[in-house]
Motif scaffolding. Sequence first.
Motif, PDB file in Angstrom:
ATOM      1  N   THR A  67       0.833  -1.209   0.000  1.00  0.00           N
ATOM      2  CA  THR A  67       0.000   0.000   0.000  1.00  0.00           C
ATOM      3  C   THR A  67       0.865   1.256   0.000  1.00  0.00           C
ATOM      4  N   GLU A  68       1.951   1.265   0.777  1.00  0.00           N
ATOM      5  CA  GLU A  68       2.859   2.409   0.809  1.00  0.00           C
ATOM      6  C   GLU A  68       3.542   2.611  -0.545  1.00  0.00           C
ATOM      7  N   LEU A  69       3.888   1.515  -1.207  1.00  0.00           N
ATOM      8  CA  LEU A  69       4.488   1.615  -2.542  1.00  0.00           C
ATOM      9  C   LEU A  69       3.476   2.163  -3.543  1.00  0.00           C
ATOM     10  N   ASP A  70       2.223   1.712  -3.439  1.00  0.00           N
ATOM     11  CA  ASP A  70       1.172   2.242  -4.324  1.00  0.00           C
ATOM     12  C   ASP A  70       1.039   3.752  -4.158  1.00  0.00           C
ATOM     13  N   ILE A  71       1.105   4.218  -2.919  1.00  0.00           N
ATOM     14  CA  ILE A  71       1.005   5.666  -2.653  1.00  0.00           C
ATOM     15  C   ILE A  71       2.192   6.397  -3.268  1.00  0.00           C
ATOM     16  N   LEU A  72       3.397   5.893  -3.053  1.00  0.00           N
ATOM     17  CA  LEU A  72       4.591   6.518  -3.625  1.00  0.00           C
ATOM     18  C   LEU A  72       4.485   6.613  -5.146  1.00  0.00           C
ATOM     19  N   GLU A  73       4.016   5.546  -5.769  1.00  0.00           N
ATOM     20  CA  GLU A  73       3.975   5.477  -7.230  1.00  0.00           C
ATOM     21  C   GLU A  73       2.707   6.097  -7.826  1.00  0.00           C
ATOM     22  N   ASP A  74       1.877   6.714  -6.977  1.00  0.00           N
ATOM     23  CA  ASP A  74       0.611   7.304  -7.443  1.00  0.00           C
ATOM     24  C   ASP A  74      -0.209   6.298  -8.241  1.00  0.00           C
ATOM     25  N   TYR A  75      -0.296   5.097  -7.702  1.00  0.00           N
ATOM     26  CA  TYR A  75      -1.116   4.041  -8.317  1.00  0.00           C
ATOM     27  C   TYR A  75      -2.457   3.993  -7.604  1.00  0.00           C
ATOM     28  N   PHE A  76      -3.525   4.186  -8.376  1.00  0.00           N
ATOM     29  CA  PHE A  76      -4.881   4.203  -7.841  1.00  0.00           C
ATOM     30  C   PHE A  76      -5.665   3.034  -8.434  1.00  0.00           C
ATOM     31  N   PRO A  77      -5.778   1.916  -7.716  1.00  0.00           N
ATOM     32  CA  PRO A  77      -6.455   0.742  -8.271  1.00  0.00           C
ATOM     33  C   PRO A  77      -7.874   1.032  -8.757  1.00  0.00           C
ATOM     34  N   ALA A  78      -8.580   1.942  -8.096  1.00  0.00           N
ATOM     35  CA  ALA A  78      -9.955   2.254  -8.478  1.00  0.00           C
ATOM     36  C   ALA A  78     -10.025   3.179  -9.704  1.00  0.00           C
ATOM     37  N   ALA A  79      -8.929   3.848 -10.014  1.00  0.00           N
ATOM     38  CA  ALA A  79      -8.899   4.784 -11.152  1.00  0.00           C
ATOM     39  C   ALA A  79      -7.559   4.682 -11.866  1.00  0.00           C
ATOM     40  N   PRO A  80      -7.281   3.541 -12.500  1.00  0.00           N
ATOM     41  CA  PRO A  80      -5.951   3.347 -13.100  1.00  0.00           C
ATOM     42  C   PRO A  80      -5.589   4.396 -14.148  1.00  0.00           C
ATOM     43  N   GLY A  81      -6.567   4.949 -14.850  1.00  0.00           N
ATOM     44  CA  GLY A  81      -6.271   5.970 -15.854  1.00  0.00           C
ATOM     45  C   GLY A  81      -5.676   7.233 -15.262  1.00  0.00           C
ATOM     46  N   ASP A  82      -5.959   7.490 -13.985  1.00  0.00           N
ATOM     47  CA  ASP A  82      -5.419   8.661 -13.287  1.00  0.00           C
ATOM     48  C   ASP A  82      -4.063   8.379 -12.646  1.00  0.00           C
ATOM     49  N   SER A  83      -3.641   7.138 -12.664  1.00  0.00           N
ATOM     50  CA  SER A  83      -2.408   6.720 -11.994  1.00  0.00           C
ATOM     51  C   SER A  83      -1.175   7.147 -12.774  1.00  0.00           C
ATOM     52  N   LEU A  84      -0.138   7.564 -12.045  1.00  0.00           N
ATOM     53  CA  LEU A  84       1.142   7.865 -12.677  1.00  0.00           C
ATOM     54  C   LEU A  84       1.835   6.574 -13.104  1.00  0.00           C
ATOM     55  N   TYR A  85       1.698   5.548 -12.266  1.00  0.00           N
ATOM     56  CA  TYR A  85       2.229   4.219 -12.562  1.00  0.00           C
ATOM     57  C   TYR A  85       1.100   3.211 -12.427  1.00  0.00           C
ATOM     58  N   LEU A  86       1.185   2.157 -13.210  1.00  0.00           N
ATOM     59  CA  LEU A  86       0.277   1.022 -13.081  1.00  0.00           C
ATOM     60  C   LEU A  86       1.068  -0.133 -12.486  1.00  0.00           C
ATOM     61  N   ARG A  87       0.386  -1.029 -11.829  1.00  0.00           N
ATOM     62  CA  ARG A  87       1.050  -2.202 -11.266  1.00  0.00           C
ATOM     63  C   ARG A  87       0.731  -3.392 -12.153  1.00  0.00           C
ATOM     64  N   LYS A  88       1.778  -4.059 -12.659  1.00  0.00           N
ATOM     65  CA  LYS A  88       1.624  -5.208 -13.556  1.00  0.00           C
ATOM     66  C   LYS A  88       2.433  -6.376 -13.006  1.00  0.00           C
TER      67      LYS A  88
END
Length: 117
Positions: A67-88
């Motif tokens: 969760t902390e990594l998602d925050i750092l990477e601006d990854y938003f699971p509910a709004a991936p299009g708004d995310s700076l990074y995606l998680r793959k």
Amino acid sequence: MKHMVAVYGTLKRGHNNSHLLKGARFIGEDSLSGLTLFNLGPYPGALAKPSEGVLVEVYAVNDQILTELDILEDYFPAAPGDSLYLRKRMATKHGPAWVYIYNRPVQHQQRISSGTW
């Protein structure tokens, strides 16, 4: 530890965000040929494009660290299009691991041909 994560930039050992992986278990290194690395200034970004390989460090992390990594990477699971990074999820020699993929255009960014940040 429930998740495997492969990191390639500021989260690697000795870099400025590596403290976020305190408490994670270092598994090992790998080179992922399914990624191409770009210089974004203060940090790199990888795209899911074949290359000579990007050097990653693989860690086992718990839910809180992920969760902390998602925050750092601006990854938003509910709004991936708004995310700076995606998680793959990608294959590593240590097993499948999450990798953060840059989610913006890179046409004006310099490719890092060495694959190492």
